[in-house]
Design an enzyme around this catalytic site. Structure first.
Site, PDB file in Angstrom:
ATOM      1  CG  HIS A  77      49.613  61.192  40.325  1.00 32.38           C
ATOM      2  ND1 HIS A  77      49.817  59.839  40.453  1.00 32.38           N
ATOM      3  CD2 HIS A  77      50.071  61.748  41.458  1.00 32.38           C
ATOM      4  CE1 HIS A  77      50.393  59.602  41.607  1.00 32.38           C
ATOM      5  NE2 HIS A  77      50.569  60.744  42.240  1.00 32.38           N
ATOM      6  CD  GLU A 114      31.600  44.592  35.683  1.00 34.34           C
ATOM      7  OE1 GLU A 114      31.636  45.819  35.813  1.00 34.34           O
ATOM      8  OE2 GLU A 114      32.618  43.882  35.742  1.00 34.34           O
ATOM      9  CG  ASP A 152      31.376  48.071  32.830  1.00 32.60           C
ATOM     10  OD1 ASP A 152      31.460  48.826  31.836  1.00 32.60           O
ATOM     11  OD2 ASP A 152      32.357  47.721  33.497  1.00 32.60           O
ATOM     12  CB  CYS A 176      31.425  48.278  43.814  1.00 35.43           C
ATOM     13  SG  CYS A 176      31.612  47.278  42.335  1.00 35.43           S
TER      14      CYS A 176
HETATM   15  C1  PEP Z   1      31.347  49.120  37.320  1.00 27.62           C
HETATM   16  O1  PEP Z   1      31.370  48.730  36.162  1.00 27.62           O
HETATM   17  O2  PEP Z   1      30.348  49.621  37.867  1.00 27.62           O
HETATM   18  C2  PEP Z   1      32.557  49.040  38.164  1.00 27.62           C
HETATM   19  C3  PEP Z   1      32.502  49.294  39.449  1.00 27.62           C
HETATM   20  O3  PEP Z   1      33.742  48.747  37.574  1.00 27.62           O
HETATM   21  P1  PEP Z   1      34.532  49.746  36.596  1.00 27.62           P
HETATM   22  O4  PEP Z   1      33.975  51.123  36.792  1.00 27.62           O
HETATM   23  O5  PEP Z   1      35.958  49.640  37.016  1.00 27.62           O
HETATM   24  O6  PEP Z   1      34.261  49.161  35.245  1.00 27.62           O
HETATM   25 MG    MG Z   2      32.958  47.478  35.395  1.00 24.18          MG
END
Ligand code: PEP
Ligand code: MG
Length: 582
Positions: free
Chosen positions: A192, A434, A458, A505
């Site tokens: 936080h 991923e 991932d 992402c």
């Molecule tokens: C990823 O794996 O790139 C992703 C965006 O999800 P997280 O980082 O939450 O695993």
């Molecule tokens: Mg992920």
């Protein structure tokens, strides 16, 4: 001069004198014995300190609600509840009576027992509660001693705060004009405190090890929140170097701010959509302030964390609706529960696994715990009429999983139809790519969804067999590895063939040099931490799509990640030197 390396949690560069917070040490309160006739006086003193702490906390809560909003002030409501904890209070009173000791000492004994008990339990929720108890305990102790709790509230000159750890209440009440950066020994990027530093837009580095032990008050320090570096007692050349780095950073931020309302568009008019990743709804003001065109990843698992029960459909519906309404008409991609790996829930007593990243997690978990999954799906569907929501599943590894997830989604839709509860029949559904098997079979998966979102964090860990949280093998964690680029290129090509849109992402999309490659491979959307967004936009606005395609094609001719990284960074420097420091 001594350099410390930690985790950058909030960008910026700052040079100033250190203000070291040694904090309140509950373990070294001296034992003071009292006479039995003084017991009532001691009890009154303790009760007065509770009253004083309560009124301090009310004031802090009010100030924070005004300055930073209710999302940040809610934590103090939790702190106020600790003050109502009868067991804790009774324990202290009985210690004062039975052991005939001062209130300070009795309180320190009780609080130590709490810490000790909590330390035995490996539970994220309880860990958070320990921080709250420490925070309130510190205030009580200071009030008992008649000292001032808020040493950071009224300052006369610019300072950099150095501490072993900073509590959310300390961070939130800092004098924002004069505290220009902070650095701590421990902590992670999603604490936080780190999140607050980002929303206050001050440079911050955490996880620096022993810095609080090795700095003295008033000593000069440099905090480099861009690279996660703290320098104690810098020499004149280093001060000069960082002064120009700071100047460059301020100029860059001012320059980038001008891009806020402009499109993420190449010099020859090819548009990308730049969106933000969030973990908590209270990040939305920062998302909007950085000019994001929506939210490309809302990690909902944080909603399930730090609590002892599971969130109900109604609670989730209200939260998702709130996020959708704040962003409307821009899109919000809600990811269904991605439990597991390094993210555990206190409310589910799940067994520990040997390979948590490859275990019973995310969509695999949801497909067996249909009760939990369907509750979330129903909440997202119901919220979809209040904005531009999209839904995506994490950790899809094969077609069957995707079909099953869609089947449960259809059941949720049917239930809502029968209950006459409205939802957006056309809400887009996506799959995260991923896992290498998903990338390689993306042609097949594309038939079941409206979009893909590549989770590079991932994808890299599974493709290169590198645990993403293990610092010993972090050197092998290479976003620019040729294998990763090939998987991404293959997935983008399959999305294009199937005529669905595709996003990245993972953190890779927030790196301007890598963003050039992704642009060149034909990505439609990049989603990232909102503070990374202006830099990526600048990079995109500095090239033609033709150039980016050439850069992407050339990158595939190299044999190693190292070469590709250097090549991409050199290309970025060539088109926009301002973005590339040192
Ligand atoms: C990823 O794996 O790139 C992703 C965006 O999800 P997280 O980082 O939450 O695993
Ligand atoms: Mg992920």
């Amino acid at each position: 001069m001594k350099t410390f390396k930690g985790i950058p949690v909030s960008p910026g560069v700052a040079t100033a004198k250190a203000l070291v917070l040694r904090g309140q040490d509950f373990f070294s309160v001296p034992k003071v014995e009292i006479r039995s006739e003084d017991i009532p006086k001691e009890i009154v003193r303790f009760e007065e300190s509770l009253t004083k702490t309560r009124s301090d906390l009310f004031n802090v809560r009010k100030k924070i609600a005004q300055d930073l909003g209710h999302e940040h002030s809610d934590i103090f409501s939790a702190h106020l509840l600790i003050l109502e904890d009868r067991t804790l209070i009774e324990d202290v009173l009985s210690k004062i009576k039975s052991e005939r000791v001062s209130a300070e000492y009795a309180f320190s004994l009780v609080i130590q027992r709490y810490f000790h008990a909590f330390a035995q339990i490996n539970d994220d929720y309880l860990k958070e509660r320990v921080a709250d108890i420490r925070d309130v305990g510190r205030r009580i102790l200071l009030n008992l001693r008649g000292e001032k709790a808020d040493s950071l509230v009224h300052l006369k000159e610019d300072i950099i705060v150095i501490a072993h750890d900073l509590s959310p209440s300390e961070t939130a009440t800092m004098d924002r004009e004069h505290v220009i950066a902070f650095a701590t020994d421990i902590g992670g990027p999603t604490s936080h405190t780190a999140i607050m530093a980002r929303s206050m837009e001050i440079a911050a580095v955490v996880g620096l090890g022993r810095i609080s032990k090795e700095v003295s008050n008033g000593q000069m320090v440099i905090i480099d929140g861009n690279h996660g570096i703290a320098i104690v007692g810098p020499d004149p050349q280093t001060i000069e170097r960082y002064a120009s780095e700071e100047k460059r950073f301020v100029e860059l931020i001012t320059e980038l701010d001008k891009l806020k309302s402009l499109a993420a568009e190449t010099l020859d008019g090819h548009k990308l959509q730049l969106t933000a990743n969030i973990e908590f709804p209270d990040e939305i003001p920062s998302v909007i302030a950085h000019g994001a065109e929506g939210i490309g990843l809302y990690r909902t698992e944080y909603f399930y964390m730090n609590r002892t029960d599971l969130p109900s459909e109604e609670e989730q519906f209200n939260a998702y609706r709130h996020v959708a309404e704040q962003l409307v008409p821009q899109p919000v991609v809600i990811r269904t529960l991605d439990l597991g790996g390094d993210k555990f829930l206190s409310s589910l007593d799940l067994p520990r696994e040997m390979n948590p990243f490859m275990g019973w997690r995310a969509i695999r978990f949801c497909l067996t715990r249909v009760d939990i999954f369907k509750t979330q799906l129903r909440a997202i569907l119901r919220a979809s009429v209040h904005g531009n929501l999209k839904l995506m599943y994490p950790m899809v590894s094969n077609l069957l999983e995707l079909k099953k997830a869609n089947q449960i989604l259809e059941e949720a839709r049917n239930e809502l139809r029968a209950e006459h509860k409205p939802f957006d029949e056309k809400m887009e559904i996506g799959a995260m790519i991923e896992i290498p098997s998903a990338a390689l079979t993306s042609d097949v998966l594309a038939r079941e969804v409206d979009f893909f979102s590549i989770g590079t964090n991932d994808l890299i860990q599974y493709s290169l067999a590198v645990d993403r949280v293990n610092e010993k093998i972090a050197y092998l964690y290479e976003p620019a590895h040729p294998a990763i680029l090939k998987l991404i290129q293959h997935t983008i090509q399959n999305a294009k063939k199937a005529k669905i849109w595709i996003s990245v992402c993972g953190e890779m999309g927030g790196d301007p040099a890598m963003a050039l490659l992704l642009l060149g491979f034909g990505i439609n959307q990049l989603s990232m931490s909102s503070f990374a967004l202006p830099k990526v936009k600048k990079a995109i606005r500095s090239v033609t799509f033709k150039q980016a395609r050439e850069i992407a094609a050339r990158s595939l001719e190299f044999s190693t990640g190292e070469e590709i990284k250097k090549f991409a960074e050199a290309k970025l420097k060539a088109v926009t030197p301002e973005l590339v420091g040192d």
